[in-house]
Design a protein around this motif. Structure first.
Motif, PDB file in Angstrom:
ATOM      1  N   ASP A 182      73.477 145.703  78.217  1.00 36.66           N
ATOM      2  CA  ASP A 182      73.439 145.271  76.810  1.00 36.66           C
ATOM      3  C   ASP A 182      71.992 145.225  76.311  1.00 36.66           C
ATOM      4  N   LEU A 183      71.093 144.770  77.164  1.00 32.38           N
ATOM      5  CA  LEU A 183      69.674 144.722  76.801  1.00 32.38           C
ATOM      6  C   LEU A 183      69.143 146.123  76.529  1.00 32.38           C
ATOM      7  N   LEU A 184      69.448 147.071  77.413  1.00 35.66           N
ATOM      8  CA  LEU A 184      68.986 148.449  77.219  1.00 35.66           C
ATOM      9  C   LEU A 184      69.590 149.056  75.958  1.00 35.66           C
ATOM     10  N   ALA A 185      70.857 148.757  75.703  1.00 28.06           N
ATOM     11  CA  ALA A 185      71.529 149.303  74.513  1.00 28.06           C
ATOM     12  C   ALA A 185      70.894 148.766  73.233  1.00 28.06           C
ATOM     13  N   ALA A 186      70.567 147.481  73.225  1.00 28.58           N
ATOM     14  CA  ALA A 186      69.938 146.883  72.045  1.00 28.58           C
ATOM     15  C   ALA A 186      68.565 147.504  71.808  1.00 28.58           C
ATOM     16  N   ASP A 187      67.810 147.692  72.887  1.00 28.53           N
ATOM     17  CA  ASP A 187      66.476 148.279  72.759  1.00 28.53           C
ATOM     18  C   ASP A 187      66.556 149.711  72.246  1.00 28.53           C
ATOM     19  N   LEU A 188      67.510 150.460  72.783  1.00 30.57           N
ATOM     20  CA  LEU A 188      67.674 151.847  72.360  1.00 30.57           C
ATOM     21  C   LEU A 188      68.048 151.933  70.881  1.00 30.57           C
ATOM     22  N   ALA A 189      68.819 150.967  70.396  1.00 22.84           N
ATOM     23  CA  ALA A 189      69.242 150.954  68.991  1.00 22.84           C
ATOM     24  C   ALA A 189      68.183 150.365  68.066  1.00 22.84           C
ATOM     25  N   GLY A 190      67.070 149.899  68.661  1.00 21.08           N
ATOM     26  CA  GLY A 190      66.018 149.295  67.854  1.00 21.08           C
ATOM     27  C   GLY A 190      66.374 147.910  67.366  1.00 21.08           C
ATOM     28  N   GLU A 191      67.289 147.242  68.054  1.00 19.22           N
ATOM     29  CA  GLU A 191      67.732 145.909  67.666  1.00 19.22           C
ATOM     30  C   GLU A 191      67.140 144.859  68.591  1.00 19.22           C
ATOM     31  N   GLN A 192      67.116 143.622  68.131  1.00 24.20           N
ATOM     32  CA  GLN A 192      66.651 142.518  68.952  1.00 24.20           C
ATOM     33  C   GLN A 192      67.790 142.027  69.839  1.00 24.20           C
ATOM     34  N   PHE A 193      67.580 142.057  71.129  1.00 24.03           N
ATOM     35  CA  PHE A 193      68.586 141.600  72.084  1.00 24.03           C
ATOM     36  C   PHE A 193      68.730 140.087  72.009  1.00 24.03           C
ATOM     37  N   LYS A 194      69.967 139.603  72.004  1.00 22.79           N
ATOM     38  CA  LYS A 194      70.240 138.168  71.994  1.00 22.79           C
ATOM     39  C   LYS A 194      70.379 137.694  73.439  1.00 22.79           C
ATOM     40  N   ASN A 195      69.336 137.067  73.923  1.00 28.49           N
ATOM     41  CA  ASN A 195      69.290 136.637  75.317  1.00 28.49           C
ATOM     42  C   ASN A 195      70.256 135.464  75.542  1.00 28.49           C
ATOM     43  N   PRO A 196      71.307 135.658  76.344  1.00 22.55           N
ATOM     44  CA  PRO A 196      72.273 134.573  76.560  1.00 22.55           C
ATOM     45  C   PRO A 196      71.696 133.403  77.348  1.00 22.55           C
TER      46      PRO A 196
END
Length: 255
Positions: A182-196
């Motif tokens: 999920d972290l890699l996907a968020a980074d690839l999409a240019g989005e901020q990852f929501k750290n659980p």
């Protein structure tokens, strides 16, 4: 960066972690100190890698500490700088892979940090090793990773002539693969990852207040212990076991 055969650049995992989770970690550190730390870390990594591949011992304290840790923990070297990738966008090299069974391995990262490896430093290592684990198992479907750990090595001379010597192995708990991806996907999409695992905003002030109260408690206990020690000394000198006032009763117990 790594490159695919078609020339596409693949981004490193440490860069992702910096962008998404610890963007301001080194903001206050001067560039010259960062460069010196990077050069020192590279030298220690090279020393350990050369030993594992060629059995060449350069005589450094850090290498001897690495050798000792491997012996003490029964670590069987399988690979150094082992390349892992999702095959499309990200790639990194795992510092050390140790074999623990026919199809099981442990993954290790070498660190030469100044000071204790705790707090954000250790959490950063946990994320790094967990993503490595996820990509390693995706790349090797039959393989299992049983343990993740950091080998922390350091032997830098201080200004007073003493040495900042660190020799430790620290295990970390893996973060589930789905969260890593999920972290890699968020980074690839240019989005901020929501750290659980991030501390909720409404909890942060409470943690700060707890810290203040603990500091106050420690100061009070230090003063209280000093007063009690002084009173006990006086009672022993006078050979009495109790004192009392309208407000307080003191009794000195037998050893």
């Amino acid at each position: 960066y790594f490159r695919k055969s078609d020339g596409k650049e693949l981004q490193g995992i440490t860069g992702v972690i910096s962008r998404q989770l610890f963007p301001h970690e080194y903001d206050s550190v001067p560039k010259r100190i960062l460069e010196a730390a990077a050069n020192y870390g590279h030298a220690v990594h090279s020393s350990c890698e050369t030993f594992d591949k060629e059995w060449t011992n350069d005589g450094t304290v850090e290498l001897q500490d690495y050798i000792d840790i491997c012996k003490e923990n029964g670590l069987v070297h399988e690979a150094s700088e082992y390349l892992i990738s999702d095959g499309e966008n990200y790639a990194s090299a795992i510092d050390k892979v140790f074999r623990t069974g026919e199809e099981t391995f442990s993954i290790c990262d070498l660190k030469t940090y100044y000071g204790k490896l705790k707090g954000e430093k250790l959490e950063r290592c946990r994320w790094q090793l967990s993503i490595y684990r996820a990509l390693f198992m995706k790349q090797n479907p039959k393989a299992k990773v049983d343990k993740l750990f950091v080998i922390h090595l350091r032997n830098k001379q201080r200004k007073d002539g003493s040495f900042d010597h660190v020799k430790e192995l620290i295990y970390v708990d893996p973060i589930p693969e789905n969260i890593c991806f999920d972290l890699l996907a968020a980074d690839l999409a240019g989005e901020q990852f929501k750290n659980p695992f991030a501390v909720p905003e409404d909890i942060i002030p409470q943690l700060s207040r707890i810290k203040e109260l603990i500091e106050e408690k420690n100061k009070v206990e230090e003063e209280l212990n000093a007063l009690k020690a002084n009173l006990m000394s006086s009672m022993q000198f006078l050979q009495i076991t109790s004192w009392a006032t309208p407000e307080v009763s003191l009794t000195m117990k037998a050893p």
